[in-house]
Design an enzyme around this catalytic site. Sequence first.
Site, PDB file in Angstrom:
ATOM      1  N   TYR A   1      -8.022  12.351 -21.760  1.00 22.05           N
ATOM      2  CA  TYR A   1      -8.506  12.185 -20.399  1.00 22.05           C
ATOM      3  C   TYR A   1      -9.962  12.644 -20.369  1.00 22.05           C
ATOM      4  O   TYR A   1     -10.255  13.799 -20.674  1.00 22.05           O
ATOM      5  CB  TYR A   1      -7.646  13.089 -19.513  1.00 22.05           C
ATOM      6  CG  TYR A   1      -7.666  12.773 -18.059  1.00 22.05           C
ATOM      7  CD1 TYR A   1      -6.691  11.954 -17.502  1.00 22.05           C
ATOM      8  CD2 TYR A   1      -8.646  13.306 -17.221  1.00 22.05           C
ATOM      9  CE1 TYR A   1      -6.696  11.683 -16.157  1.00 22.05           C
ATOM     10  CE2 TYR A   1      -8.652  13.026 -15.875  1.00 22.05           C
ATOM     11  CZ  TYR A   1      -7.669  12.212 -15.340  1.00 22.05           C
ATOM     12  OH  TYR A   1      -7.667  11.945 -14.008  1.00 22.05           O
TER      13      TYR A   1
ATOM     14  N   PHE B   1       0.845  -1.194   0.000  1.00 24.61           N
ATOM     15  CA  PHE B   1       0.000   0.000   0.000  1.00 24.61           C
ATOM     16  C   PHE B   1       0.874   1.236   0.000  1.00 24.61           C
ATOM     17  O   PHE B   1       1.678   1.437   0.906  1.00 24.61           O
ATOM     18  CB  PHE B   1      -0.903  -0.027   1.238  1.00 24.61           C
ATOM     19  CG  PHE B   1      -1.870   1.127   1.305  1.00 24.61           C
ATOM     20  CD1 PHE B   1      -3.157   1.006   0.784  1.00 24.61           C
ATOM     21  CD2 PHE B   1      -1.505   2.331   1.880  1.00 24.61           C
ATOM     22  CE1 PHE B   1      -4.049   2.078   0.840  1.00 24.61           C
ATOM     23  CE2 PHE B   1      -2.393   3.408   1.936  1.00 24.61           C
ATOM     24  CZ  PHE B   1      -3.670   3.273   1.411  1.00 24.61           C
ATOM     25  N   GLY B   2       0.734   2.043  -1.050  1.00 24.46           N
ATOM     26  CA  GLY B   2       1.546   3.248  -1.147  1.00 24.46           C
ATOM     27  C   GLY B   2       0.767   4.430  -0.631  1.00 24.46           C
ATOM     28  O   GLY B   2       0.681   4.666   0.566  1.00 24.46           O
TER      29      GLY B   2
ATOM     30  N   SER C   1      -4.785   4.788  -6.082  1.00 24.16           N
ATOM     31  CA  SER C   1      -5.076   3.988  -7.263  1.00 24.16           C
ATOM     32  C   SER C   1      -6.488   4.252  -7.779  1.00 24.16           C
ATOM     33  O   SER C   1      -7.436   4.344  -7.007  1.00 24.16           O
ATOM     34  CB  SER C   1      -4.932   2.515  -6.898  1.00 24.16           C
ATOM     35  OG  SER C   1      -5.587   1.732  -7.857  1.00 24.16           O
TER      36      SER C   1
ATOM     37  N   GLU D   1       1.532  -3.730 -10.571  1.00 25.03           N
ATOM     38  CA  GLU D   1       0.361  -3.460  -9.736  1.00 25.03           C
ATOM     39  C   GLU D   1       0.357  -4.268  -8.444  1.00 25.03           C
ATOM     40  O   GLU D   1      -0.656  -4.801  -8.009  1.00 25.03           O
ATOM     41  CB  GLU D   1      -0.931  -3.681 -10.538  1.00 25.03           C
ATOM     42  CG  GLU D   1      -0.946  -2.796 -11.784  1.00 25.03           C
ATOM     43  CD  GLU D   1      -2.275  -2.741 -12.519  1.00 25.03           C
ATOM     44  OE1 GLU D   1      -3.127  -3.608 -12.286  1.00 25.03           O
ATOM     45  OE2 GLU D   1      -2.450  -1.826 -13.343  1.00 25.03           O
TER      46      GLU D   1
HETATM   47  C1  LIG Z   1      -6.828  12.594  -8.152  1.00 30.26           C
HETATM   48  C2  LIG Z   1      -5.951  11.613  -8.786  1.00 30.26           C
HETATM   49  C3  LIG Z   1      -5.083  12.027  -9.773  1.00 30.26           C
HETATM   50  C4  LIG Z   1      -4.245  11.116 -10.389  1.00 30.26           C
HETATM   51  N1  LIG Z   1      -3.390  11.552 -11.323  1.00 30.26           N
HETATM   52  C5  LIG Z   1      -2.544  10.700 -11.898  1.00 30.26           C
HETATM   53  C6  LIG Z   1      -1.600  11.128 -12.861  1.00 30.26           C
HETATM   54  O1  LIG Z   1      -1.542  12.296 -13.179  1.00 30.26           O
HETATM   55  N2  LIG Z   1      -0.764  10.224 -13.398  1.00 30.26           N
HETATM   56  C7  LIG Z   1      -0.788   8.925 -13.017  1.00 30.26           C
HETATM   57  O2  LIG Z   1       0.006   8.151 -13.508  1.00 30.26           O
HETATM   58  N3  LIG Z   1      -1.676   8.462 -12.121  1.00 30.26           N
HETATM   59  C8  LIG Z   1      -2.539   9.304 -11.546  1.00 30.26           C
HETATM   60  N4  LIG Z   1      -3.423   8.835 -10.638  1.00 30.26           N
HETATM   61  C9  LIG Z   1      -3.426   7.413 -10.278  1.00 30.26           C
HETATM   62  C10 LIG Z   1      -2.528   7.046  -9.097  1.00 30.26           C
HETATM   63  O3  LIG Z   1      -2.212   8.186  -8.365  1.00 30.26           O
HETATM   64  C11 LIG Z   1      -1.298   6.374  -9.568  1.00 30.26           C
HETATM   65  O4  LIG Z   1      -1.647   5.114 -10.051  1.00 30.26           O
HETATM   66  C12 LIG Z   1      -0.211   6.238  -8.519  1.00 30.26           C
HETATM   67  O5  LIG Z   1       0.936   5.765  -9.149  1.00 30.26           O
HETATM   68  C13 LIG Z   1      -0.571   5.310  -7.396  1.00 30.26           C
HETATM   69  O6  LIG Z   1       0.364   5.489  -6.370  1.00 30.26           O
HETATM   70  P1  LIG Z   1       0.057   5.140  -4.876  1.00 30.26           P
HETATM   71  O7  LIG Z   1       1.304   5.335  -4.128  1.00 30.26           O
HETATM   72  O8  LIG Z   1      -1.090   5.885  -4.394  1.00 30.26           O
HETATM   73  O9  LIG Z   1      -0.252   3.602  -4.995  1.00 30.26           O
HETATM   74  P2  LIG Z   1      -1.430   2.778  -4.381  1.00 30.26           P
HETATM   75  O10 LIG Z   1      -2.708   3.334  -4.815  1.00 30.26           O
HETATM   76  O11 LIG Z   1      -1.213   2.609  -2.957  1.00 30.26           O
HETATM   77  O12 LIG Z   1      -1.179   1.411  -5.102  1.00 30.26           O
HETATM   78  C14 LIG Z   1      -1.328   1.276  -6.487  1.00 30.26           C
HETATM   79  C15 LIG Z   1      -0.830  -0.117  -6.890  1.00 30.26           C
HETATM   80  O13 LIG Z   1       0.571  -0.159  -6.738  1.00 30.26           O
HETATM   81  C16 LIG Z   1       0.935  -1.168  -5.824  1.00 30.26           C
HETATM   82  N5  LIG Z   1       2.052  -0.658  -5.053  1.00 30.26           N
HETATM   83  C17 LIG Z   1       2.114   0.476  -4.328  1.00 30.26           C
HETATM   84  N6  LIG Z   1       3.328   0.601  -3.773  1.00 30.26           N
HETATM   85  C18 LIG Z   1       4.025  -0.473  -4.145  1.00 30.26           C
HETATM   86  C19 LIG Z   1       5.355  -0.918  -3.890  1.00 30.26           C
HETATM   87  N7  LIG Z   1       6.196  -0.218  -3.126  1.00 30.26           N
HETATM   88  N8  LIG Z   1       5.753  -2.077  -4.428  1.00 30.26           N
HETATM   89  C20 LIG Z   1       4.919  -2.810  -5.196  1.00 30.26           C
HETATM   90  N9  LIG Z   1       3.664  -2.436  -5.474  1.00 30.26           N
HETATM   91  C21 LIG Z   1       3.229  -1.285  -4.956  1.00 30.26           C
HETATM   92  C22 LIG Z   1      -0.285  -1.445  -5.012  1.00 30.26           C
HETATM   93  O14 LIG Z   1      -0.269  -2.739  -4.523  1.00 30.26           O
HETATM   94  C23 LIG Z   1      -1.367  -1.217  -6.033  1.00 30.26           C
HETATM   95  O15 LIG Z   1      -1.547  -2.364  -6.797  1.00 30.26           O
HETATM   96  C24 LIG Z   1      -4.296   9.738 -10.018  1.00 30.26           C
HETATM   97  C25 LIG Z   1      -5.171   9.336  -9.037  1.00 30.26           C
HETATM   98  C26 LIG Z   1      -6.001  10.254  -8.421  1.00 30.26           C
HETATM   99  C27 LIG Z   1      -6.924   9.805  -7.359  1.00 30.26           C
END
Ligand SMILES: Cc1cc2nc3c(=O)[nH]c(=O)nc-3n(C[C@H](O)[C@H](O)[C@H](O)COP(=O)(O)OP(=O)(O)OC[C@H]3O[C@@H](n4cnc5c(N)ncnc54)[C@H](O)[C@@H]3O)c2cc1C
Lengths: 619, 677
Positions: A530, A189-190, A194, A322
């Site tokens: 988008y 969980f980052g 997501s 993922e």
């Molecule tokens: C308002 C909003 C705006 C967004 N804008 C963008 C954007 O501009 N560009 C973009 O690319 N995405 C965007 N996203 C999507 C999201 O932010 C991305 O997918 C981001 O990379 C997820 O990061 P997180 O740390 O929140 O991961 P999480 O949501 O916590 O996890 C996402 C996935 O990655 C896995 N994961 C997390 N950390 C690790 C780790 N250390 N090792 C292995 N697996 C891991 C999790 O298990 C999960 O499957 C946006 C989302 C929102 C809500």
Amino acid sequence: MTENVALLRTTTEPVPRKKNLSEKNIKKSPYDTAIKVKSAIPRKRQDLLKWYGWGYKDSMFKLKDQVATFTGTRYLIGGKSLPHFVQWVREKFDVDISKPPKIPPTPTVYPESRLPKEVREELEKVTLVSVDGMDRLIRAHGQTLNDMTHLRNNSFQRVPDAVIWPESHEQVQQIVNCATKYKFVLIPFGGGTSVSGSITCPAHETRPIVALDTSDMNSILWLDREQLLARVQAGIVGQDLEREMRARGFTVGHEPDSYEFSTLGGWVATRASGMKKNTYGNIEDLIVQTKVVTPKGVIEKSCCVPRMSCGPDWEHIVMGSEGCLGVVTEVTLKIRPLPSIVRYGSLVFPDWESGFHFEREVARQRLQPSSIRLMDNEQFRFGHALKMETSWGGVLLDGLKKLYITKIKGFDPLKLCVVTLLMEGNLEQVTERETQLNNIAARFGGIPGGAKNGEIGYTLTFVIAYIRDLALEYNIVAESFETSVPWERTLTLCRNTKRRVITECRKRNVTHYLISCRLTQTYDAGCCIYFYFGFNSAGCADALRTYEEIEEAARDEIIACGGSISHHHGVGKLRKKWYTQTVSETGRRLLFAAKQALDPDNIFALANMELDRGLVSKL
Amino acid sequence: MENKIEFKDILLPRDTHFGIVKFMTRSWSPKKTLNLDKEYLPQDIKDLVLKSTYLDSILDAECVRNGVSKHQLRKEVVNYVEEIAMDKRMHVIRWMGVFFLKVSFMMKIGIFVNEPAVLKLKETMGENPVLFLPTHRSYADFCLMTYLCYHYDIELPAVAAGMDFYTMAVVGQMMRETGAFYMRRTLAGAPLYSATLRHYVRTLVGHYGAPVEFFLEGTRSRSNKSLSPKYGMLAMTLLPYFAREVDDITIVPVNISYDRVMEQSLFAYEHLGVPKPKETTGGLIKALHTLNDNFGDIYINLGSPMSIKEYLGHPELSAETLKPRDLQKLTDEQMTHVQKLADHVVTLQQDCTVVTITNLLCIVLMDSLYRNKVLCLQEVESQIGWLIKVLRSLGANVFERDVKSGIERVLTVHRSMMRLDKEKRLRLVSSALMNMTNDVQRKMKGHILKAETMVNAVPIIQVQLYINPVLHYCVPSALVYLIASRGNILKAELYTEYTLFRKLLKHEFFHLEGIEEANFNKALEYCVHNGVLSSSGDVLANRSGDKLHNRSGDELHFLLQWAVIPALTTLFACAEVMRECKKCEHKRALKRVQEITELRKCHPYCLSLDAISNCLQGLVHAEALLKYKVKNDMIYEVVPAVMDRCHHLISSIIPKLRLVFDDSNPVIVHQKQRARL
Ligand SMILES: Cc1cc2nc3c(=O)[nH]c(=O)nc-3n(C[C@H](O)[C@H](O)[C@H](O)COP(=O)(O)OP(=O)(O)OC[C@H]3O[C@@H](n4cnc5c(N)ncnc54)[C@H](O)[C@@H]3O)c2cc1C
């Protein structure tokens, strides 16, 4: 852009922490240059962030006495009233805003933790463990409409049975070994941002689920000013990383719109894309080396080189995995010196098509500034709705400018589109680029719209995410989705997808909706589109279902038009349907083979992509 | 075995009219160890260090850790670099050279160098860094390699020196300008300092075109025996190799043997617990006039250069390569290699030992003390002749030009310790009765010994100091001999006991445990071959009862008996004391052992705090004692079963032989002045 105020950690450090770890274990860190970053986000996220929605607790849209305001002081529009907003909402969605908002009550009961005591004790030898209900609930999900709906109704089938906070690669190794031994599921969980359902707890998992919160792995292990590289632990939050780098005169330049909360590891695991990718690259361009703990061992490449030819690049197996193959623990990233000048700009075009051709031409000539985005008219007007009472000065369609654009240039206010620009570099570079872009724009009928408009456009990026919470409180369901598409198919894809959404709405008697798109990234071979889609669900029996059906139809349309399953959000659980057709059956088998090689016991049972199909957990 | 070595006195050519000045003012363009495209001067090395990514990162980390501004910390680092860094000032080098030669002539020394080895080394220089790793027996070590390099036109080494020199007015600075760099003894608790030092040393080795010299043993060995090496400095200097900054590093083990160690009497007192005075420039100047004496010869023996690439093999890939090179550290595995290498180099230094007439004469004198029998000059000469044969057959390098003149020289050099009486018989001179003032008593580190004890203890310890560097040749044979002399014993059993004793004496007699089996077999074969032990089948026995044995055999029996008496007796006393008090802090154990040693009139060397510590460590190593820290005290606790066994074993092999060192021993002559420290 508002810099977020770094908040001190508000959690009390748990006392009995890691007392079982010997001194030796701690000293053994191979990095004596590590800098532990004080994160803006506390370990108890719920102290600072909304448990039921997006972002900071103190920041939200509020409707009072027919006037909208945005609370808090974190963002540019904070504390300001937005006089045009209510009217826009009414026209667009036909909602009765005199009704009180539906704010969900804090849950009082949570699912029982299924983590056996012995396993918990075993984990406690390595790391902090929590089985607190709220700690678990807020880590059961991401930010999809689906997640939000279940969250507000407290109706998740599964939530994690415990949350743990390892601090280092070595501890993650111990934890993964422990998971193999005791057969429980780990979910990395980052930031939980997501939007694909990837982080959402698999509904049918019977084994205990432990959420491995990476936020305590947020040290900068080293930084090399000469080589412009930094080694960073994967749990670091985007805003923390950027703040620390800037304090040292550098930037990573990776700014997805979620970067206030999303993490480095999350970016890697989802193949994220940042707003400024034209200058700094997408995550895959930024990464030089990654270290990943899988149940079958650590996977990493043995050198830290700019490129190599050595068979398939396994780092690309990790990127976009993922969370299904293991935990990314450390990443070596490129960093850049901070540019001396950041300048915003905007261009106004008579319609979407001319704006599009402008974007195409800029990409053809490879003249993209750090960011270049084209908004359609719908979005442009939405931006207008968010105008503040106090004049932002020079806002488009105000006073003389409006006169000039509509009367002298003859632009139709219901058709015109706006391009926003973000340029970085030294004065000379930025000025030159601006001139070049203005010249190209002129060829396609575009005219400069001023720097302020550009800046507002980028600022709004971060507050738009807050609107959904407000919308949900008034029965409006909304979500965004995106795709990657070749240049030649872009115009038809946008047209057809919008058309399809409208048709689907009508089919379901949805009368008040918004479907809008923007072109957010450009490449040599195409661009990213988008979409925003939302509607008033007052008349729907199952709003979520209706929404999902329509989005599914839209995606079918996108794919039929030559677009992709996703540009940066990823597949997760929401878009499984199109996974195999996208990568081919053979490709899917390759994914299974990777899973088999790295995680045969399905410890990382996130069931993303198609990894639920045919994989039976061994318990 | 090749025992003939070619030594040449490099001071001799200077002993002419204007010889010194001419030599020190000649134009001098030394050979460098590295030929890089850019030549780095001492200042460049400092700059490289200060600009390094490593220190930059460490500073970043430190400011976050303790909240001090980076600017402030950088200032601290700049000061550290200034404190540490070496320099090179040609005019200082020349003046120091003149001074060095003047003093050398005043001390009437000769500096003997195995020139072919130096020339060969010089020939191969230019490819990769060179480390000089000399033994450390005296402060004089600091100048010798530097002078040698000047003599042979080799870039003056950068020499690691301790802070005691740094704090010496003028001298500290002059040493710096002739290549010394300074390091603090303890790095613990000073992360910024140790990072600076580490990076300085690493940069120096990787970029500076001069040999880098340091003492593996870390301190002057007060016992004239090899000490267990310290690993930190070697690890720092080898980092450029592991980081592949340099392709190879050449290690040159060096043994420096003295006819007379300047510090011999200080050391003897230190063994007994009389504290050493602090080094000051004033003290040095005062000491200067005492240098107007005969100090005999010094032998600098360069061992064969060793390529660490060949020794360790190409460094294997490690996760460390993923870091910027500047930040690379040694992996645990590499650290283990470094430790093994350090241990190995110490044995190479031992192999380079040059046995001098002083050593031989002291052995003969000690032998006669044990026998309670005065020897006349002829007997001394023939004994020395016999000893040379024995030692050579044990693998020692004996450098002897002419025994007769050698004895004469050594007797002049050591006339306050031993002399020929009117009848030309070799006698030990007891030291003057020391004035045990309250002040001295208060400062004594161990048990407060009686002045009468010291009268004989001091000279006997001094004699022992010159026997010590030779002992490593005889210890394995002596132990084998003593164990087998207790009664018939099977070879396997003999080996087990032998290894136990080696363990117990590990700190007293440095050796590599890894090659003990070979050492044992060699020692056993030596004993059998030389007829002190008989072997029938797998059973070994003492042959002293044999009718067959001749005079030489008899001498050898005797030598092998007394060679390890001081060590065994000390060990035994330690075991006894610990059995009696079960649990006791380090300091108390030392005192108690000294106390009973004094009481029982055991060999005076058993009063040595150094030897006692070594034996206590040995007991820990053999697991007869547990060692742990409570607050600042080191505590020993007996492991009864193991201790009992050790105690029993030790007592079973200690020879009955006793050194009588009161007036009844005819070898000792008494002197009646007051002692001066
Ligand atoms: C308002 C909003 C705006 C967004 N804008 C963008 C954007 O501009 N560009 C973009 O690319 N995405 C965007 N996203 C999507 C999201 O932010 C991305 O997918 C981001 O990379 C997820 O990061 P997180 O740390 O929140 O991961 P999480 O949501 O916590 O996890 C996402 C996935 O990655 C896995 N994961 C997390 N950390 C690790 C780790 N250390 N090792 C292995 N697996 C891991 C999790 O298990 C999960 O499957 C946006 C989302 C929102 C809500």
